[in-house]
Write a protein that holds these residues in place. Structure first.
Motif, PDB file in Angstrom:
ATOM      1  N   ALA A 176       0.888  -1.025  -0.013  1.00 23.82           N
ATOM      2  CA  ALA A 176       0.122   0.147  -0.259  1.00 23.82           C
ATOM      3  C   ALA A 176       0.890   1.327  -0.262  1.00 23.82           C
ATOM      4  O   ALA A 176       1.915   1.119   0.780  1.00 23.82           O
ATOM      5  CB  ALA A 176      -1.363  -0.351   1.213  1.00 23.82           C
ATOM      6  N   PRO A 177       0.409   2.037  -0.793  1.00 25.06           N
ATOM      7  CA  PRO A 177       1.259   3.572  -1.140  1.00 25.06           C
ATOM      8  C   PRO A 177       1.465   4.250   0.560  1.00 25.06           C
ATOM      9  O   PRO A 177      -0.096   4.058   1.283  1.00 25.06           O
ATOM     10  CB  PRO A 177       0.673   4.220  -2.512  1.00 25.06           C
ATOM     11  CG  PRO A 177       0.224   3.511  -2.755  1.00 25.06           C
ATOM     12  CD  PRO A 177      -0.557   2.127  -2.027  1.00 25.06           C
ATOM     13  N   VAL A 178       2.327   5.113   0.875  1.00 24.86           N
ATOM     14  CA  VAL A 178       2.204   6.279   1.789  1.00 24.86           C
ATOM     15  C   VAL A 178       1.746   7.299   1.147  1.00 24.86           C
ATOM     16  O   VAL A 178       3.039   7.609   0.581  1.00 24.86           O
ATOM     17  CB  VAL A 178       3.069   6.380   2.553  1.00 24.86           C
ATOM     18  CG1 VAL A 178       3.511   6.726   3.527  1.00 24.86           C
ATOM     19  CG2 VAL A 178       3.929   4.713   2.401  1.00 24.86           C
ATOM     20  N   ASP A 179       0.907   7.797   2.246  1.00 26.03           N
ATOM     21  CA  ASP A 179       0.351   9.613   1.731  1.00 26.03           C
ATOM     22  C   ASP A 179       1.722  10.485   2.159  1.00 26.03           C
ATOM     23  O   ASP A 179       1.638  10.464   3.177  1.00 26.03           O
ATOM     24  CB  ASP A 179      -1.182   9.548   1.590  1.00 26.03           C
ATOM     25  CG  ASP A 179      -2.556   8.278   1.674  1.00 26.03           C
ATOM     26  OD1 ASP A 179      -2.135   7.778   0.182  1.00 26.03           O
ATOM     27  OD2 ASP A 179      -3.059   8.231   2.352  1.00 26.03           O
ATOM     28  N   GLY A 180       1.800  10.947   0.604  1.00 24.92           N
ATOM     29  CA  GLY A 180       2.755  12.419   0.867  1.00 24.92           C
ATOM     30  C   GLY A 180       4.000  11.545   1.710  1.00 24.92           C
ATOM     31  O   GLY A 180       4.489  10.629   2.117  1.00 24.92           O
ATOM     32  N   GLY A 181       4.748  13.410   1.871  1.00 24.93           N
ATOM     33  CA  GLY A 181       6.157  12.458   2.797  1.00 24.93           C
ATOM     34  C   GLY A 181       7.042  11.597   1.534  1.00 24.93           C
ATOM     35  O   GLY A 181       7.158  12.205   0.081  1.00 24.93           O
ATOM     36  N   ALA A 182       8.383  11.323   2.150  1.00 24.89           N
ATOM     37  CA  ALA A 182       9.809  10.523   1.366  1.00 24.89           C
ATOM     38  C   ALA A 182       9.829   9.189   1.033  1.00 24.89           C
ATOM     39  O   ALA A 182      10.512   8.956  -0.401  1.00 24.89           O
ATOM     40  CB  ALA A 182      10.725  11.125   1.640  1.00 24.89           C
ATOM     41  N   ILE A 183       8.056   8.668   0.625  1.00 21.00           N
ATOM     42  CA  ILE A 183       8.342   7.194   0.879  1.00 21.00           C
ATOM     43  C   ILE A 183       8.054   7.286  -0.595  1.00 21.00           C
ATOM     44  O   ILE A 183       5.996   7.378  -1.166  1.00 21.00           O
ATOM     45  CB  ILE A 183       7.778   6.511   2.105  1.00 21.00           C
ATOM     46  CG1 ILE A 183       8.890   6.454   2.768  1.00 21.00           C
ATOM     47  CG2 ILE A 183       7.457   4.580   1.271  1.00 21.00           C
ATOM     48  CD1 ILE A 183       7.657   5.993   3.676  1.00 21.00           C
ATOM     49  N   GLU A 184       8.809   6.618  -1.742  1.00 22.01           N
ATOM     50  CA  GLU A 184       7.807   6.289  -2.895  1.00 22.01           C
ATOM     51  C   GLU A 184       7.123   5.209  -3.023  1.00 22.01           C
ATOM     52  O   GLU A 184       7.154   3.968  -2.325  1.00 22.01           O
ATOM     53  CB  GLU A 184       8.756   5.796  -4.276  1.00 22.01           C
ATOM     54  CG  GLU A 184       9.025   7.368  -4.611  1.00 22.01           C
ATOM     55  CD  GLU A 184      10.351   7.784  -5.684  1.00 22.01           C
ATOM     56  OE1 GLU A 184      10.060   7.611  -6.444  1.00 22.01           O
ATOM     57  OE2 GLU A 184      11.158   6.920  -5.665  1.00 22.01           O
ATOM     58  N   SER A 185       5.981   4.928  -4.106  1.00 21.11           N
ATOM     59  CA  SER A 185       5.526   3.617  -4.216  1.00 21.11           C
ATOM     60  C   SER A 185       6.287   3.100  -4.950  1.00 21.11           C
ATOM     61  O   SER A 185       7.118   3.410  -5.821  1.00 21.11           O
ATOM     62  CB  SER A 185       3.862   4.231  -5.471  1.00 21.11           C
ATOM     63  OG  SER A 185       4.260   4.063  -6.524  1.00 21.11           O
ATOM     64  N   TRP A 186       6.134   1.346  -5.722  1.00 25.81           N
ATOM     65  CA  TRP A 186       6.635   0.736  -6.036  1.00 25.81           C
ATOM     66  C   TRP A 186       7.320   0.947  -7.393  1.00 25.81           C
ATOM     67  O   TRP A 186       8.052   0.787  -8.384  1.00 25.81           O
ATOM     68  CB  TRP A 186       6.577  -0.950  -5.551  1.00 25.81           C
ATOM     69  CG  TRP A 186       7.862  -1.477  -6.335  1.00 25.81           C
ATOM     70  CD1 TRP A 186       7.893  -2.113  -7.433  1.00 25.81           C
ATOM     71  CD2 TRP A 186       9.113  -2.138  -5.782  1.00 25.81           C
ATOM     72  NE1 TRP A 186       8.377  -3.298  -7.612  1.00 25.81           N
ATOM     73  CE2 TRP A 186       9.683  -2.288  -6.903  1.00 25.81           C
ATOM     74  CE3 TRP A 186       9.012  -1.507  -4.643  1.00 25.81           C
ATOM     75  CZ2 TRP A 186      11.017  -2.666  -6.828  1.00 25.81           C
ATOM     76  CZ3 TRP A 186      11.193  -1.918  -4.560  1.00 25.81           C
ATOM     77  CH2 TRP A 186      11.746  -2.891  -5.532  1.00 25.81           C
ATOM     78  N   ASP A 187       5.944   0.870  -7.677  1.00 23.04           N
ATOM     79  CA  ASP A 187       5.939   1.334  -9.441  1.00 23.04           C
ATOM     80  C   ASP A 187       5.819   3.077  -9.640  1.00 23.04           C
ATOM     81  O   ASP A 187       7.445   3.189 -11.113  1.00 23.04           O
ATOM     82  CB  ASP A 187       3.834   1.350  -9.820  1.00 23.04           C
ATOM     83  CG  ASP A 187       3.563   0.193  -9.565  1.00 23.04           C
ATOM     84  OD1 ASP A 187       4.583  -0.844  -9.701  1.00 23.04           O
ATOM     85  OD2 ASP A 187       2.647   0.533  -9.337  1.00 23.04           O
ATOM     86  N   ALA A 188       6.244   4.084  -9.034  1.00 28.32           N
ATOM     87  CA  ALA A 188       6.866   5.356  -9.398  1.00 28.32           C
ATOM     88  C   ALA A 188       8.145   4.665  -9.108  1.00 28.32           C
ATOM     89  O   ALA A 188       9.069   5.839  -9.709  1.00 28.32           O
ATOM     90  CB  ALA A 188       6.726   6.271  -7.879  1.00 28.32           C
ATOM     91  N   PHE A 189       8.809   4.026  -8.379  1.00 29.09           N
ATOM     92  CA  PHE A 189      10.280   4.435  -8.195  1.00 29.09           C
ATOM     93  C   PHE A 189      10.742   2.854  -9.489  1.00 29.09           C
ATOM     94  O   PHE A 189      11.895   3.860  -9.481  1.00 29.09           O
ATOM     95  CB  PHE A 189      10.673   3.391  -6.839  1.00 29.09           C
ATOM     96  CG  PHE A 189      12.130   2.725  -6.420  1.00 29.09           C
ATOM     97  CD1 PHE A 189      13.158   3.176  -6.738  1.00 29.09           C
ATOM     98  CD2 PHE A 189      11.819   1.350  -6.644  1.00 29.09           C
ATOM     99  CE1 PHE A 189      14.472   3.094  -7.188  1.00 29.09           C
ATOM    100  CE2 PHE A 189      13.101   0.053  -7.064  1.00 29.09           C
ATOM    101  CZ  PHE A 189      14.661   1.634  -6.697  1.00 29.09           C
ATOM    102  N   VAL A 190       9.922   2.381 -10.017  1.00 27.82           N
ATOM    103  CA  VAL A 190      10.479   1.651 -10.901  1.00 27.82           C
ATOM    104  C   VAL A 190      10.718   2.600 -12.253  1.00 27.82           C
ATOM    105  O   VAL A 190      11.397   2.421 -12.928  1.00 27.82           O
ATOM    106  CB  VAL A 190       9.882   0.046 -11.252  1.00 27.82           C
ATOM    107  CG1 VAL A 190      10.260  -0.303 -12.424  1.00 27.82           C
ATOM    108  CG2 VAL A 190       9.934  -0.807 -10.254  1.00 27.82           C
ATOM    109  N   ALA A 191       9.706   3.446 -12.015  1.00 30.47           N
ATOM    110  CA  ALA A 191       9.420   4.319 -13.411  1.00 30.47           C
ATOM    111  C   ALA A 191      10.311   5.238 -13.001  1.00 30.47           C
ATOM    112  O   ALA A 191      10.784   5.690 -14.254  1.00 30.47           O
ATOM    113  CB  ALA A 191       7.867   4.752 -13.012  1.00 30.47           C
ATOM    114  N   ARG A 192      10.726   5.391 -12.369  1.00 28.12           N
ATOM    115  CA  ARG A 192      12.175   6.573 -12.545  1.00 28.12           C
ATOM    116  C   ARG A 192      13.243   5.979 -13.332  1.00 28.12           C
ATOM    117  O   ARG A 192      13.522   6.762 -13.836  1.00 28.12           O
ATOM    118  CB  ARG A 192      12.960   6.779 -10.462  1.00 28.12           C
ATOM    119  CG  ARG A 192      12.278   7.079  -9.799  1.00 28.12           C
ATOM    120  CD  ARG A 192      13.487   7.672  -8.643  1.00 28.12           C
ATOM    121  NE  ARG A 192      12.522   8.061  -7.747  1.00 28.12           N
ATOM    122  CZ  ARG A 192      13.673   9.232  -7.434  1.00 28.12           C
ATOM    123  NH1 ARG A 192      14.518   9.438  -9.061  1.00 28.12           N
ATOM    124  NH2 ARG A 192      13.185  10.185  -6.750  1.00 28.12           N
ATOM    125  N   GLY A 193      13.122   4.898 -13.621  1.00 29.60           N
ATOM    126  CA  GLY A 193      14.664   4.228 -14.263  1.00 29.60           C
ATOM    127  C   GLY A 193      14.832   4.117 -15.465  1.00 29.60           C
ATOM    128  O   GLY A 193      15.213   3.733 -16.257  1.00 29.60           O
TER     129      GLY A 193
END
Length: 563
Positions: A176-193
């Motif tokens: 489950a994503p964390v609302d707000g703050g510094a913690i990215e969702s897994w999908d958003a993290f992978v999309a970084r690359g």
């Protein structure tokens, strides 16, 4: 055959160059080699609330490359430390292999960590990126982390600035994503690359050397705070290939491995994950151990290679669906395990469990291969594996003892750690390069090692030494015993008395005298516990490697006896 020094307690295995079956000795090279061999074979299966995930070796490679691209986009480069705080799930493998492909160091963090323990591990390891699973059992690690560092709940993703963890810059969560703050969702993290060229990942992976740091695992912490242990790619991958050989697995065995324990313990990484992937098998992943669900998983996925500790086998045997489960696929299961008694199982196999090792050597240094005859093993912990040397020394003077004399086990070889985090190597190894393990044991005339337990745990009673390990092996075979551990308690005339601490299986009535009678048939009289103390499971805590802090258990037992 082992080489021995005449009369002295020193034994060496064959040269490493003579060991058969070794492949590429880096994690990126290992993954590429097994992918090229077994590309379209199933590498892993994972059941959860969303359905069933199945990855081939090609897909495991692609997912690992995707994580490596994301890590590069987050600034990970040569030797950058990446924390992986997850249970056994597909993302754990992609994160660890992905870190190695990016040139980084995977830091394996236990999901059993309390907040205080996790704080220690994060400070000690100095991770720059933390990839974690949000919910594990009743723990919400997002809450744990933001409680440890409130800035994580307010900073923007990629904008972490923490005085508590000065190297930590990025966090990503599976679940489950964390609302707000510094913690990215897994999908958003992978999309970084997505903007990172695959060619750069492959180029980075090609620069990884066998001598580079591959992983940082932690000691079990049974005697002190866990130590961070740096292992080289060569040491880790030797053991992965080696476990395949010790188990005797080949591609035609179609290994399907289920394990009750986390890959964040080195033994499980080498034994379960390493041997399975090296043989082109499939990992049947279970996020957290549940005996009933595990049996259902073994049945539905036709598991043939189960890996669990004795107390977990006791839980499996006590599960409501034990008698009705179809476990007929089980093949690589030891004849002495409860599974061998299951009505659907037929086995004559014996595992290479007669072994000795440490996290500092990334598991085994001595061992006998699967199905070695008992008269060859002779109750030992194996013989030195290729490249390894064992010596037994007086723990006070460091003098090498003679064959048959008990002392401290010291080891060196190609899988020995690069060092503890924060401790100079010359403070860890002796002048000849040996690691002093703190374990007691002896070598016989054939170079076989006999482990007697921690030096601090060996019980001295009435002038005789008793190995708690030997007593525990028989104690845990006693019907109705779920967990059994033996300790020495001070005694006015004997020095110490042998005391067994036992957790019975659920809904089982155990009697201390019946347990003593069982042991009297199997042990010399001076080794039979004078007292058997019964406990509930929540009165002492097991680690995933079935260890208990002996000092705490001795205190519990002494307090019980005093009353």
């Amino acid at each position: 055959m082992t080489e021995k020094v005449a009369g002295l307690a020193v034994a060496s295995g064959p040269p490493l160059a003579e060991e058969p079956g070794l492949g590429t000795l880096t994690l990126p090279g290992f993954l590429r080699e097994v992918t090229q061999r077994y590309g379209d074979r199933e590498a892993l299966v994972f059941h959860d609330d969303t359905g069933v995930t199945r990855w081939t070796y090609d897909e495991l490679w692609d997912r690992s490359v995707a994580v490596a691209r994301a890590l590069r986009a987050a600034g990970v480069g040569k030797d950058t430390r990446v924390g992986v705080l997850m249970t056994n799930r597909p993302e754990w493998l992609a994160a660890v292999f992905g870190t190695s492909l990016a040139g980084g160091v995977a830091v394996a963090l236990s999901t059993f960590s309390t907040p205080t323990e996790l704080e220690h591990l994060l400070r000690l390891s100095g991770v720059s990126v933390l990839l974690f699973e949000r919910a594990v059992a009743r723990t919400d690690f997002a809450t744990v982390l933001t409680d440890l560092e409130p800035a994580l709940g307010t900073a923007a993703p990629g904008g972490v600035r923490s005085a508590a963890y000065p190297f930590l810059r990025h966090l990503a969560v599976v679940g489950a994503p964390v609302d707000g703050g510094a913690i990215e969702s897994w999908d958003a993290f992978v999309a970084r690359g997505e903007s990172e060229p695959v060619a750069l990942v492959e180029a980075a992976a090609a620069t990884v050397q066998p001598s580079d740091t591959a992983v940082l695992f932690f000691s079990s912490g049974t005697t002190s705070k866990p130590k961070g242990i740096r292992s080289a790619h060569r040491g880790v991958t030797i053991q992965m290939w080696r476990f395949r050989r010790m188990f005797g697995f080949g591609p035609d065995d179609h290994v399907r491995c289920w394990t009750a324990n986390g890959f964040f313990w080195s033994g499980n990484f080498g034994q379960a994950l390493g041997s399975t992937l090296a043989a082109g098998g499939s990992l049947i992943l279970q996020s957290t151990f549940d005996s009933g669900a595990a049996l259902a998983l073994m049945q539905s996925e036709r598991v043939n290679f189960p890996v669990a500790w004795p107390h977990q086998w006791a839980q499996l045997e006590g599960a409501p669906n034990w008698a009705t489960a179809d476990l007929s696929a089980l093949r690589f299961v030891d004849v002495d395990y409860p599974a061998a008694r299951h009505p659907t199982v037929t086995t004559t196999w014996t595992e290479p469990g007669h072994a000795y090792g440490n996290t500092e050597t990334f598991t085994i240094t001595t061992c006998f291969a699967a199905c070695t005859p008992e008269d060859t093993i002779a109750g030992s912990s194996g013989e030195p594996l290729p490249g390894n040397t064992i010596k037994i020394v007086d723990p006070l003077t460091g003098t090498v003892l003679t064959r048959g004399a008990s002392g401290e086990i010291c080891v060196k070889g190609p899988t020995l750690m690069l060092g503890y985090v924060g401790i100079p190597l010359d403070e860890t190894l002796d002048a000849d390069g040996y690691f002093h393990t703190g374990d007691g044991g002896y070598l016989d005339d054939l170079g076989r090692l006999y482990w007697e337990g921690r030096l601090t745990d060996i019980i001295k009673t009435g002038g005789a030494n008793v190995s708690p390990l030997e007593v525990d092996e028989e104690l845990n075979r006693c019907p109705g015993v779920k967990v059994g551990r033996t300790v020495g308690i001070p005694h006015d005339t004997l020095g110490e008395v042998v005391v067994a601490c036992v957790v019975p299986q659920t809904d089982t009535a155990l009697d201390g005298e019946a347990i003593r009678a069982f042991l009297r048939e199997r042990l010399a009289s001076y080794k039979v516990p004078r007292h058997v103390l019964l406990y509930s499971e929540d009165e002492f805590t097991l680690t995933g490697s079935a260890k208990i802090k002996s000092a705490e258990l001795r205190r519990l037992a002494a307090a019980r006896l005093a009353t």
